[in-house]
Design an enzyme around this catalytic site. Structure first.
Site, PDB file in Angstrom:
ATOM      1  N   TYR A  12      13.890   4.726  -9.813  1.00 21.92           N
ATOM      2  CA  TYR A  12      14.345   5.483 -10.988  1.00 21.92           C
ATOM      3  C   TYR A  12      13.155   5.983 -11.819  1.00 21.92           C
ATOM      4  O   TYR A  12      12.977   7.185 -12.035  1.00 21.92           O
ATOM      5  CB  TYR A  12      15.264   4.575 -11.816  1.00 21.92           C
ATOM      6  N   ILE A  13      12.315   5.072 -12.249  1.00 20.92           N
ATOM      7  CA  ILE A  13      11.213   5.486 -13.128  1.00 20.92           C
ATOM      8  C   ILE A  13      10.118   6.190 -12.320  1.00 20.92           C
ATOM      9  O   ILE A  13       9.595   7.229 -12.728  1.00 20.92           O
ATOM     10  CB  ILE A  13      10.664   4.264 -13.903  1.00 20.92           C
ATOM     11  N   ASN A  33       9.212   0.730  -0.155  1.00 18.01           N
ATOM     12  CA  ASN A  33       9.906   0.205   1.033  1.00 18.01           C
ATOM     13  C   ASN A  33      11.397   0.540   1.002  1.00 18.01           C
ATOM     14  O   ASN A  33      12.151   0.087   1.859  1.00 18.01           O
ATOM     15  CB  ASN A  33       9.694  -1.313   1.172  1.00 18.01           C
ATOM     16  N   SER A 125       7.415  -5.041 -19.155  1.00 20.20           N
ATOM     17  CA  SER A 125       8.725  -4.901 -19.786  1.00 20.20           C
ATOM     18  C   SER A 125       8.762  -5.615 -21.126  1.00 20.20           C
ATOM     19  O   SER A 125       8.109  -6.651 -21.317  1.00 20.20           O
ATOM     20  CB  SER A 125       9.771  -5.526 -18.862  1.00 20.20           C
ATOM     21  N   TYR A 149      12.376 -13.083 -13.770  1.00 18.10           N
ATOM     22  CA  TYR A 149      11.889 -11.694 -13.766  1.00 18.10           C
ATOM     23  C   TYR A 149      10.858 -11.484 -14.883  1.00 18.10           C
ATOM     24  O   TYR A 149       9.768 -10.953 -14.654  1.00 18.10           O
ATOM     25  CB  TYR A 149      13.076 -10.733 -13.936  1.00 18.10           C
ATOM     26  N   LYS A 153       6.655 -10.695 -14.793  1.00 20.09           N
ATOM     27  CA  LYS A 153       5.945  -9.619 -15.503  1.00 20.09           C
ATOM     28  C   LYS A 153       4.748 -10.181 -16.268  1.00 20.09           C
ATOM     29  O   LYS A 153       3.653  -9.633 -16.230  1.00 20.09           O
ATOM     30  CB  LYS A 153       6.890  -8.895 -16.474  1.00 20.09           C
ATOM     31  N   TYR A 177       7.871  -1.522 -21.177  1.00 20.10           N
ATOM     32  CA  TYR A 177       8.946  -0.568 -21.432  1.00 20.10           C
ATOM     33  C   TYR A 177      10.050  -1.224 -22.241  1.00 20.10           C
ATOM     34  O   TYR A 177      10.424  -2.362 -21.984  1.00 20.10           O
ATOM     35  CB  TYR A 177       9.628  -0.093 -20.147  1.00 20.10           C
ATOM     36  N   ASN A 198      24.798  -3.058 -14.667  1.00 16.77           N
ATOM     37  CA  ASN A 198      24.657  -4.058 -15.730  1.00 16.77           C
ATOM     38  C   ASN A 198      24.229  -3.408 -17.031  1.00 16.77           C
ATOM     39  O   ASN A 198      24.546  -3.889 -18.105  1.00 16.77           O
ATOM     40  CB  ASN A 198      23.575  -5.079 -15.348  1.00 16.77           C
ATOM     41  N   ASN A 199      23.474  -2.313 -16.903  1.00 19.73           N
ATOM     42  CA  ASN A 199      22.907  -1.690 -18.100  1.00 19.73           C
ATOM     43  C   ASN A 199      23.904  -0.732 -18.740  1.00 19.73           C
ATOM     44  O   ASN A 199      24.773  -0.184 -18.086  1.00 19.73           O
ATOM     45  CB  ASN A 199      21.616  -0.942 -17.750  1.00 19.73           C
ATOM     46  N   ASP A 297      21.897 -12.222 -24.521  1.00 22.77           N
ATOM     47  CA  ASP A 297      21.546 -11.000 -25.255  1.00 22.77           C
ATOM     48  C   ASP A 297      20.963 -11.324 -26.624  1.00 22.77           C
ATOM     49  O   ASP A 297      21.446 -12.226 -27.318  1.00 22.77           O
ATOM     50  CB  ASP A 297      22.790 -10.123 -25.459  1.00 22.77           C
TER      51      ASP A 297
END
Ligand code: NAD
Ligand code: UDP
Length: 338
Positions: A12-13, A33, A125, A149, A153, A177, A198-199, A297
């Site tokens: 995506y990015i 990949n 991130s 995750y 990072k 980001y 999910n987003n 959250d």
């Protein structure tokens, strides 16, 4: 000017980064990949930036394949976006995430060590800040990642800082980001998560298109003006331009520079603000229902962007309206993704 190796360039990015670079005269080698992307994303990026993008299918953990690419391709810098990014999956499969993200980066650095490439931009991130309470979040805020995750990072950021500390021929930018959304204005490249999104923005798009049930608004009792969560949404094209700004800024910095820079807008928008804006600018309904808080959250999260302005001479330009419009155009033109 040598070429830019863009790992994860089919994603995506990455696809947006390559288009921004390509249209500014940079030449890119996309290394991916395709574990979470399609070769068609690269083909479409090639249409948007003719002649600028070459594609190689390889895994960043395959050091030999990386060495072959580096030997033959006149690479002068790297933008490293390749990685797995699903926070929930990282909790279920921490070993897979460590292997792909952390060991993958180690392999990449090992291959680079034998080349002349010493300019490195890394996709980090805002998740490294964890449950930050002081807003806006500056880069010196404490880090406390709440998932494997996020830990990956932070570990990679530290690995890069150590590398540049030991060998000052390196120059590194770790870009943290905030919430990238939207798509290229052509509507030909964009974000297509596999399975149920999910987003927020991809879910809103698919719910508006009638492909999913109503959007569940997670949490209506947060300490925010309308009770819903607030995030710093940034247009993916602004984010991509931030990468170009980092590539331009790094060679002008002293040897051994390690910069950690937030990429956001500095503004927060609530879930309901996003949904209402989406409906207004696109003239569509987003079916929704109010739901309880989603575990993990934070109520509010937005960036202090002063360092990006100062060090990268970059700031975001696009509005929430632009993000909603461009996300929807991509959705309408590509209901099934690539
Ligand atoms: P994405 O999944 O669309 O892109 C990542 C790309 O990396 C994919 O094309 C995938 O096939 C590739 N890849 C994964 N593992 C690989 C490996 N071992 N070898 C080669 N290629 C591999 O994700 P994205 O949203 O474009 O994110 C890009 C980067 O930005 C990721 O590192 C992600 O963690 C980071 N990031 C994303 C967000 C976000 O909200 N999208 C936020 C913060 C940080
Ligand atoms: N959100 C929501 N419904 C969804 C997905 C997300 O209400 O189906 C909310 C979520 O609770 C958060 C905001 O939208 O307040 C952004 O969530 P996202 O997962 O996009 O980003 P993150 O939470 O990782 O910042």
């Amino acid at each position: 000017m040598g070429r830019v190796l863009v790992t994860g360039g089919a994603g995506y990015i990455g696809s947006h980064v390559m288009v921004v670079l390509g249209r500014k005269g940079y030449r890119c080698v996309c290394l991916d990949n395709f574990s979470n992307s399609s070769p068609r994303a690269v083909e479409r990026a090639q249409v948007l930036a003719p002649g600028a993008i070459e594609a190689v299918e390889a895994d960043i953990r395959d050091t030999e394949a990386l060495r072959r690419v580096l030997a033959g391709a006149d690479i002068s810098s790297v933008i490293h976006l390749a990685g797995l990014k699903a926070v929930g999956e990282s909790v279920e499969k921490p070993a897979l995430y460590r292997d792909n993200n952390v060991r993958g980066t180690q392999c990449l650095l090992e291959a680079l060590a034998g080349s002349g490439v010493r300019t490195f931009v890394f996709s980090s991130s805002a998740t490294v800040y964890g449950n930050a309470t002081a807003m806006p979040i500056g880069e010196d805020a404490p880090t406390a990642p709440a998932s494997p995750y996020g830990e990956n990072k932070l570990e990679i950021e530290r690995m890069l800082a150590k590398l540049a500390g030991e060998d000052p021929s390196w120059r590194v930018a770790s870009l943290r980001y905030f919430n990238p959304v939207g798509a290229h204005e052509s509507g030909t490249i964009g974000e297509h998560p596999s399975g149920t999104p999910n987003n927020l923005m991809p879910y809103v798009c698919q719910a508006a298109a009638g492909l999913r049930g109503p959007l569940r608004v997670f949490g209506t009792d947060y300490p925010t003006p309308d009770g819903t969560g607030i995030r710093d949404y940034i247009h993916v094209m602004d984010l991509a331009e931030g990468h170009m700004a980092a590539l331009t800024a790094l060679p002008l910095t002293p040897p051994g520079t390690v910069m950690t820079v937030n990429l956001g807008t500095g503004m927060g928008h609530s879930v309901l603000e996003v949904v209402d804006t989406f409906e207004r600018v696109n003239g569509v309904k987003v079916p929704r229902e109010l739901a309880g808080r989603r575990p993990g959250d934070v109520p509010i999260c937005y960036a202090d962007c002063s360092r990006a302005r100062q060090l990268l001479r970059w700031s975001s330009r696009r509005t929430l309206e632009d993000m909603c419009r461009d996300a929807w155009r991509w959705q309408v033109l590509n209901p099934a993704g690539y």
